[in-house]
Motif scaffolding. Sequence first.
Motif, PDB file in Angstrom:
ATOM      1  N   UNK A 486      16.669  91.739  13.788  1.00 19.36           N
ATOM      2  CA  UNK A 486      17.774  90.691  13.442  1.00 19.36           C
ATOM      3  C   UNK A 486      17.950  89.809  14.991  1.00 19.36           C
ATOM      4  N   UNK A 487      17.547  88.619  14.950  1.00 18.25           N
ATOM      5  CA  UNK A 487      17.535  87.686  16.178  1.00 18.25           C
ATOM      6  C   UNK A 487      19.031  87.371  16.530  1.00 18.25           C
ATOM      7  N   UNK A 488      19.215  87.887  17.890  1.00 20.21           N
ATOM      8  CA  UNK A 488      20.674  87.506  18.327  1.00 20.21           C
ATOM      9  C   UNK A 488      20.401  86.527  19.573  1.00 20.21           C
ATOM     10  N   UNK A 489      21.588  85.737  19.971  1.00 19.85           N
ATOM     11  CA  UNK A 489      21.402  84.749  21.127  1.00 19.85           C
ATOM     12  C   UNK A 489      21.962  85.487  22.304  1.00 19.85           C
ATOM     13  N   UNK A 490      23.165  85.607  22.184  1.00 18.14           N
ATOM     14  CA  UNK A 490      24.061  86.159  23.299  1.00 18.14           C
ATOM     15  C   UNK A 490      23.633  87.756  23.584  1.00 18.14           C
ATOM     16  N   UNK A 491      23.339  88.598  22.676  1.00 23.74           N
ATOM     17  CA  UNK A 491      23.151  90.053  22.634  1.00 23.74           C
ATOM     18  C   UNK A 491      21.620  90.341  22.545  1.00 23.74           C
ATOM     19  N   UNK A 492      21.176  91.325  22.453  1.00 19.46           N
ATOM     20  CA  UNK A 492      19.892  91.943  22.376  1.00 19.46           C
ATOM     21  C   UNK A 492      19.699  92.150  21.025  1.00 19.46           C
ATOM     22  N   UNK A 493      18.431  91.828  20.569  1.00 25.21           N
ATOM     23  CA  UNK A 493      18.047  91.739  19.068  1.00 25.21           C
ATOM     24  C   UNK A 493      18.535  93.000  18.452  1.00 25.21           C
ATOM     25  N   UNK A 494      18.888  93.150  17.272  1.00 28.48           N
ATOM     26  CA  UNK A 494      19.282  94.370  16.525  1.00 28.48           C
ATOM     27  C   UNK A 494      18.002  94.757  15.720  1.00 28.48           C
ATOM     28  N   UNK A 495      17.646  95.926  15.918  1.00 25.99           N
ATOM     29  CA  UNK A 495      16.560  96.783  15.045  1.00 25.99           C
ATOM     30  C   UNK A 495      17.270  97.083  13.678  1.00 25.99           C
ATOM     31  N   UNK A 496      16.622  96.591  12.505  1.00 30.96           N
ATOM     32  CA  UNK A 496      17.061  96.859  11.428  1.00 30.96           C
ATOM     33  C   UNK A 496      16.187  98.113  10.276  1.00 30.96           C
ATOM     34  N   UNK A 497      14.806  97.868  10.380  1.00 24.40           N
ATOM     35  CA  UNK A 497      14.223  98.873   9.676  1.00 24.40           C
ATOM     36  C   UNK A 497      12.795  98.934  10.047  1.00 24.40           C
ATOM     37  N   UNK A 498      11.879  99.605   9.475  1.00 25.83           N
ATOM     38  CA  UNK A 498      10.498  99.985   9.792  1.00 25.83           C
ATOM     39  C   UNK A 498       9.584 100.385   8.774  1.00 25.83           C
ATOM     40  N   UNK A 499       8.471 100.167   8.880  1.00 18.98           N
ATOM     41  CA  UNK A 499       7.327 100.538   7.707  1.00 18.98           C
ATOM     42  C   UNK A 499       5.949 100.854   8.449  1.00 18.98           C
ATOM     43  N   UNK A 500       5.596 102.045   8.375  1.00 17.37           N
ATOM     44  CA  UNK A 500       4.268 102.528   8.934  1.00 17.37           C
ATOM     45  C   UNK A 500       3.348 102.881   7.799  1.00 17.37           C
ATOM     46  N   UNK A 501       2.015 102.197   8.051  1.00 19.95           N
ATOM     47  CA  UNK A 501       1.237 102.250   6.798  1.00 19.95           C
ATOM     48  C   UNK A 501      -0.228 102.865   7.410  1.00 19.95           C
ATOM     49  N   UNK A 502      -0.434 104.121   6.927  1.00 18.71           N
ATOM     50  CA  UNK A 502      -1.879 104.579   7.298  1.00 18.71           C
ATOM     51  C   UNK A 502      -2.742 103.984   6.393  1.00 18.71           C
ATOM     52  N   UNK A 503      -3.519 103.345   7.028  1.00 20.61           N
ATOM     53  CA  UNK A 503      -4.523 102.442   5.997  1.00 20.61           C
ATOM     54  C   UNK A 503      -5.525 103.355   5.273  1.00 20.61           C
ATOM     55  N   UNK A 504      -5.839 104.511   5.775  1.00 19.61           N
ATOM     56  CA  UNK A 504      -6.932 105.292   5.030  1.00 19.61           C
ATOM     57  C   UNK A 504      -6.069 106.365   4.377  1.00 19.61           C
ATOM     58  N   UNK A 505      -4.922 106.383   4.325  1.00 24.75           N
ATOM     59  CA  UNK A 505      -4.158 107.404   3.336  1.00 24.75           C
ATOM     60  C   UNK A 505      -2.562 106.849   3.406  1.00 24.75           C
ATOM     61  N   UNK A 506      -2.585 105.795   2.373  1.00 23.48           N
ATOM     62  CA  UNK A 506      -1.281 105.199   2.265  1.00 23.48           C
ATOM     63  C   UNK A 506      -0.862 105.347   0.858  1.00 23.48           C
ATOM     64  N   UNK A 507       0.449 105.254   0.692  1.00 19.63           N
ATOM     65  CA  UNK A 507       1.050 105.205  -0.650  1.00 19.63           C
ATOM     66  C   UNK A 507       0.863 104.048  -1.474  1.00 19.63           C
ATOM     67  N   UNK A 508       0.462 104.136  -2.591  1.00 20.51           N
ATOM     68  CA  UNK A 508       0.189 102.904  -3.502  1.00 20.51           C
ATOM     69  C   UNK A 508       1.414 102.225  -3.533  1.00 20.51           C
ATOM     70  N   UNK A 509       1.469 101.002  -3.499  1.00 21.25           N
ATOM     71  CA  UNK A 509       2.805  99.998  -3.520  1.00 21.25           C
ATOM     72  C   UNK A 509       3.208  99.686  -4.889  1.00 21.25           C
ATOM     73  N   UNK A 510       4.397  99.477  -4.983  1.00 27.61           N
ATOM     74  CA  UNK A 510       5.014  99.157  -6.277  1.00 27.61           C
ATOM     75  C   UNK A 510       4.772  97.547  -6.853  1.00 27.61           C
ATOM     76  N   UNK A 511       4.466  97.456  -8.051  1.00 29.21           N
ATOM     77  CA  UNK A 511       4.220  96.110  -8.335  1.00 29.21           C
ATOM     78  C   UNK A 511       5.312  95.283  -8.268  1.00 29.21           C
ATOM     79  N   UNK A 512       6.493  95.590  -8.440  1.00 31.00           N
ATOM     80  CA  UNK A 512       8.005  94.676  -8.515  1.00 31.00           C
ATOM     81  C   UNK A 512       8.891  95.315  -7.518  1.00 31.00           C
ATOM     82  N   UNK A 513       9.741  94.490  -7.126  1.00 32.78           N
ATOM     83  CA  UNK A 513      10.937  94.799  -6.212  1.00 32.78           C
ATOM     84  C   UNK A 513      11.871  95.617  -6.640  1.00 32.78           C
ATOM     85  N   UNK A 514      12.098  95.459  -8.089  1.00 33.92           N
ATOM     86  CA  UNK A 514      13.156  96.423  -8.924  1.00 33.92           C
ATOM     87  C   UNK A 514      12.490  97.581  -9.253  1.00 33.92           C
ATOM     88  N   UNK A 515      11.199  97.943  -9.132  1.00 35.22           N
ATOM     89  CA  UNK A 515      10.494  99.401  -9.292  1.00 35.22           C
ATOM     90  C   UNK A 515      10.449 100.048  -7.931  1.00 35.22           C
TER      91      UNK A 515
END
Length: 648
Positions: A486-515
Amino acid sequence: MRLLFAFGLRPAPYANRHALRFHDDLDDHELVEEREFTWWTKFYNSMYWSAAEMCHEHKHRLVIYYEELEKQAQFGYLQDWAVPVQLVHGVKFKKHGPPKEDIYATLKLQLKLTPCQCPVLEDPGGGGDMVRNMSNPIHPRHQSTLQSLGETVKLLVRVYVVQGVQMRPRDVKGDSDCYVKLFLGSKTFSDRAHFSPNHSNPVFGRLFEMEATLPGDHMLQVMVYDHDKIKDEVIGQTNIDLEDRWRTRHRATVGLANEYTKSGYNHWHDVKLPSEILIDLCQKRGIQAPYYYGNVIEVDGMLFGDETLISKDEELQERLSLAVLKNMDKLPSFGYKLVPEHVETRSLCRDDFPNVEQGKLQLWIELFEANIYVPSPIDITPVPPADFEVRVVVKNLVGIQAGDKNIFGKLMSDVYVIGWCEDEDKRQSTDIHYRSFAGDAAFNWRMVFGLKYSPNEDLMVIRRKAGLLEEIEFKKPPIIYLQVWDKDVLTKDEYLAALELNLSNMYAPYPAAQLCKPYPKKRKRINLFKRKVINGWFPLQSNAHPSQRSQAAVQNGKMQLSIEVCTDVEAVNRPAGRGQDPPMALEPPYRPDSSFNPLTHPCKSFQHILWPVIRKYVLWTLLILIVILGLVLFFSNLPAKLMTIPLE
């Protein structure tokens, strides 16, 4: 009971808990051709097995000892058969050093005190107490052991030198051109032609095969030299006692593989099969031979089940025998462990600085009798990595609701995504989606990462400069790191979330956001180096960032990605630009009219930020002013109007 076992009925309650704690179902993953794997696959898979970056569970592994094998207490320091005693011949005094004992030989002995009842001598004062005949004869097993110690044994010695770790350079310029040199008896084996240039962590991948005669050629000396045009200098050395490994009961000749496999990169390379080794040990110990009951095996009054997780198509008898060999410490007649397939890490020292470590050397040794057939050696030649290009298109975010409030008290966030692959300092960033009120953000922004990946090792190779001319190399799983901020002007940027993807052994993604939801344990896994392209939604992880004390604010965030892996040839034929730039330019995403930088667009700020908030107040104010003005005008003109009315 044995009839039930013979038919394979209900063996689980009687097998050891350790063997049967494994379940039969593994994670569903894409099929991987084992012919692409080498010994290095097993080595690096073992290195990251217990780390946070866990690799594939469907790949074999071995044991990595970070000290010498003779320093492992579980194997009795390889001194169960004899204890070395140094024979000292005086003390040497040095002019510029402490005195040192003059050791001219090493005596290996084993003392065993046995109570006995000796007959009374006819002449007690005549002496001869030390020449009495033994009243209790030596056990036949011990007699054969003593006879074998006096026999000369010819061995075939295989030394697999894997790699060096943190070698101290000898040159002033700070680089190390390392190579290995071995000494065994009067024989010398040099590998000067295959030196590793400019590396503090050189990868050797070399095999040395030699013959030795015990007890004469029992000490193997491995030295690491720094290659130079004028004179090669010694970096360090280590000494290995081959006789201790040959005669110990822990069977340090050839390590036991974690699983039995006939072929492939995990093929069984011992002279004897697991069942033959187990029968041989039982005969030497004088116990009954193994007995097989369906899916379990009985040895020394104990039952064991199959521990195989990967190679389940191999012979059941060999798999069960190997399960017993890996649990020899649980058998009452044995009570000790056998050495597994391993790689040991040995410290290197120099004679002028005996207590100062000059680096480490990772290797392992195999010993065979020279007069019998031995299996072919293992090929540990390192395979150079290939160049790949990874293209990650960050499309949309959902559920990114931060705790920031604008001047009017409304929740909002200025969201952007950063990503990197090999080096965090070379991270790339998307543009900023300003004023996200609903927790959604749109980017359609491409990140392009280059990496060197070795399919045989299933790792990416990272090279970095450690000095002016020195370059270090290390390997990690091919992981893409994405973080939402999250970009902030007066204070430090705030960390929200992360995602780590192992390209050779990654979970299959979901086709839709609802799922899209947190991945279950049985979610299908894919290898992107084989599939090449993947599209879908990935659940974000709300783990804490090291630079922030608080936990991430996102709990149900989702990210839509499109990932493509290209070889270097494909990347040249189909180039792609970063961000939304050509070639293969991406269309700008659809964003609300309120998504802009308020500092650079003051008119838009008034139109889309200030005016929607104050509009009703301005309209009500104008209405009230108009009403008040009308009333003022009415009452101010009322007397004049009244005066114009004629009186009757």
